[in-house]
Design an enzyme around this catalytic site. Structure first.
Site, PDB file in Angstrom:
ATOM      1  N   ASP A 166      -2.621  64.564 122.498  1.00 53.34           N
ATOM      2  CA  ASP A 166      -2.503  63.972 123.951  1.00 53.34           C
ATOM      3  C   ASP A 166      -3.514  64.401 124.862  1.00 53.34           C
ATOM      4  O   ASP A 166      -4.263  63.807 125.508  1.00 53.34           O
ATOM      5  CB  ASP A 166      -1.241  64.157 124.382  1.00 53.34           C
ATOM      6  CG  ASP A 166       0.003  63.552 123.365  1.00 53.34           C
ATOM      7  OD1 ASP A 166      -0.522  63.179 122.272  1.00 53.34           O
ATOM      8  OD2 ASP A 166       1.068  63.784 123.871  1.00 53.34           O
ATOM      9  N   GLU A 420       6.126  74.686 117.802  1.00 47.40           N
ATOM     10  CA  GLU A 420       5.312  73.486 117.787  1.00 47.40           C
ATOM     11  C   GLU A 420       3.852  73.767 117.686  1.00 47.40           C
ATOM     12  O   GLU A 420       3.201  73.452 117.226  1.00 47.40           O
ATOM     13  CB  GLU A 420       5.663  72.660 119.160  1.00 47.40           C
ATOM     14  CG  GLU A 420       5.026  71.344 119.257  1.00 47.40           C
ATOM     15  CD  GLU A 420       5.401  70.567 120.352  1.00 47.40           C
ATOM     16  OE1 GLU A 420       6.032  71.226 121.369  1.00 47.40           O
ATOM     17  OE2 GLU A 420       4.687  69.441 120.742  1.00 47.40           O
TER      18      GLU A 420
HETATM   19  C1  DGY Z   1       4.787  63.343 123.909  1.00 45.23           C
HETATM   20  O1  DGY Z   1       5.545  62.550 124.519  1.00 45.23           O
HETATM   21  O2  DGY Z   1       4.299  64.274 124.088  1.00 45.23           O
HETATM   22  C2  DGY Z   1       4.027  62.783 122.867  1.00 45.23           C
HETATM   23  O3  DGY Z   1       3.017  63.677 122.208  1.00 45.23           O
HETATM   24  C3  DGY Z   1       3.582  61.445 123.211  1.00 45.23           C
HETATM   25  O4  DGY Z   1       3.674  60.697 121.718  1.00 45.23           O
END
Ligand code: DGY
Length: 446
Positions: A166, A420
């Site tokens: 992202d 994560e």
């Molecule tokens: C989030 O909401 O962080 C996701 O990566 C978007 O898909």
């Protein structure tokens, strides 16, 4: 003291996140089915329950749109823990009449996972595998037509979320010209209620994410308008390299299933991406001479980002590029790893916008590590005859590097648990905990 590496521990994480036929990445922070998370979950399940692994992929393709896209999120219920949830997107009703989904896609790892799953038990899962193959083919076709409308061999992404990475610095230059829509509805982020804001994208990035989304929604998610005029249109090394790899794997499956037209079609996608005759076409166009690596490129301005990210390191996974490109990339990875304690940071620590704690701006992601290590190990055993002279040194170097990245992945889990992502300097686990794909990676390694 808990033995984090105990496989039962990892299996229990999958069980905890298992919703019956699909798996959420982690409870609360990501309460729906995410595309590439789900494919990696299937890989994890396949180590102890092949049937459940197949079901995971079958539930993923339920999200497929009429036009072939497999969306990045499938919403099966409304969960106030996540924003932007199902009501924000408003896909055209004809897109998918079965389930509610987001309107972007995500890295196409499905075909590669499917090939892996069918490596054994082919007869047993042949029929269901063949159906999944067809879904994957339609998805790849969508990438090559809707995200590369001029058939250049390079696909674009319409939103940073589509990359799965992202807030990588790879998008910074393109994001600078994204205007925040003055008519954006007021919204409340949920992610920063679950995870420290310092480990998540910044507010200004979120405003832009939502503005890009609004553009798509206002244009009824018409992919041609998005490709021609969308506020964000970037070539992601991750998507392009993963897609090339996935096309090769799908081609192998096409041979197994006797799908001749599909073989021709997939060969044409591969040829377009490889385009060895022209050094400036296909994925060659993403070779950034300033960095000596495959880099992100803003397709609106043709400007490169000068960051060698962990996605650039997927060149081996895609088996793309000649000997020079591969050895140059190998050198980049070695140089980067000299600057941190654990492999493989998502951003080069020497890059000016590196942040070791913030989501995709520095931390390590074990699924990326897995693909990078796999690519290195495969390339080390597949080098061609023409490179014989220096072959064994380079081969050894690739092999050692692949082993090191795999070792570091397990070491991070051992020290910090199933997070994560991880800080490449301290090895601390960050972001969500009890994470599905981190558990899957543990299970894949012996
Ligand atoms: C989030 O909401 O962080 C996701 O990566 C978007 O898909």
């Amino acid at each position: 003291m808990t033995d984090n590496l105990n496989k039962t521990f990892a299996q229990n994480i999958l069980a905890k996140n298992d919703k019956g036929k699909y798996t959420v990445p982690t409870l609360r922070l990501y309460p729906y089915q995410w595309n590439w998370d789900s494919a990696f979950a299937a890989l994890g399940f396949s180590t102890f329950d092949k049937e459940r692994a197949l079901v995971e992929l079958e539930s993923l393709v339920e999200g497929q749109w009429e036009n072939g896209m497999i969306p990045h999120i499938i919403f099966r219920q409304n969960d106030p823990d996540y924003f932007p949830g199902p009501t924000v997107w408003q896909p055209p009703p004809s897109a998918n009449r079965k389930v509610s989904t987001s309107c972007y896609s995500q890295p196409p790892v499905l075909a590669t996972v499917l090939k892996e799953l069918l490596q054994t038990d082919f007869e047993r899962f042949c029929e269901r595998g063949h159906i999944l193959f067809k879904h994957a083919l339609r998805w790849h076709r969508w990438w090559h037509h809707e995200r590369d409308p001029h058939h250049t061999g390079v696909v674009g992404i319409a939103h940073p979320w589509e990359s799965g990475r992202d807030n990588s610095p790879d998008w910074d230059e393109a994001m600078e010209s994204v205007a925040i829509d003055p008519n954006l509805d007021k919204y409340q982020r949920r992610d920063t209620e679950h995870v420290a804001p310092s480990q998540r994208p910044q507010q200004v990035e979120y405003d832009k994410y939502l503005s890009i989304l609004k553009f798509g929604r206002d244009n009824n998610w018409n992919s041609h308008i998005i490709a021609d005029k969308g506020p964000f249109w970037v070539a992601d090394p991750g998507i392009n390299l993963i897609l090339l790899r996935a096309n090769r794997d799908l081609l192998d499956l096409a041979v197994k299933f006797g799908e001749q037209d599909a073989q021709k079609e997939l060969l044409s996608y591969i040829a377009l991406a490889e385009n060895y005759e022209n050094s400036n076409q296909g994925l060659n166009a993403l070779w950034n001479p300033k960095v000596n690596g495959i880099c992100a490129k803003n397709l609106r301005t043709d400007k490169f980002c000068n960051n060698f990210s962990n996605a650039s390191a997927l060149i081996f996974y895609a088996n793309f590029g000649d000997y020079e490109k591969k050895t140059a990339s190998l050198k980049q990875i070695h140089d980067i790893l000299r600057k941190c304690n654990f492999a493989m940071p998502s951003t080069d620590p020497a890059y000016f916008s590196y942040e070791p704690q913030r989501y995709w701006r520095g931390p390590i992601w074990l699924v990326m590590n897995y693909m990078i290590a796999k690519g290195l190990s495969e390339c080390s055993s597949n080098m061609t005859e023409s490179t014989k002279s220096t072959k064994s040194d380079v081969q050894n170097s690739m092999k050692e590097l692949g082993n090191r990245i795999a070792r570091d992945s397990l070491e991070l889990i051992k020290r910090s648990g199933y997070y994560e992502y991880f800080n490449p300097e301290t090895g601390t686990g960050i972001g969500g905990n009890d994470f599905t794909w981190t558990a899957a990676i543990r299970l894949i390694y012996n």
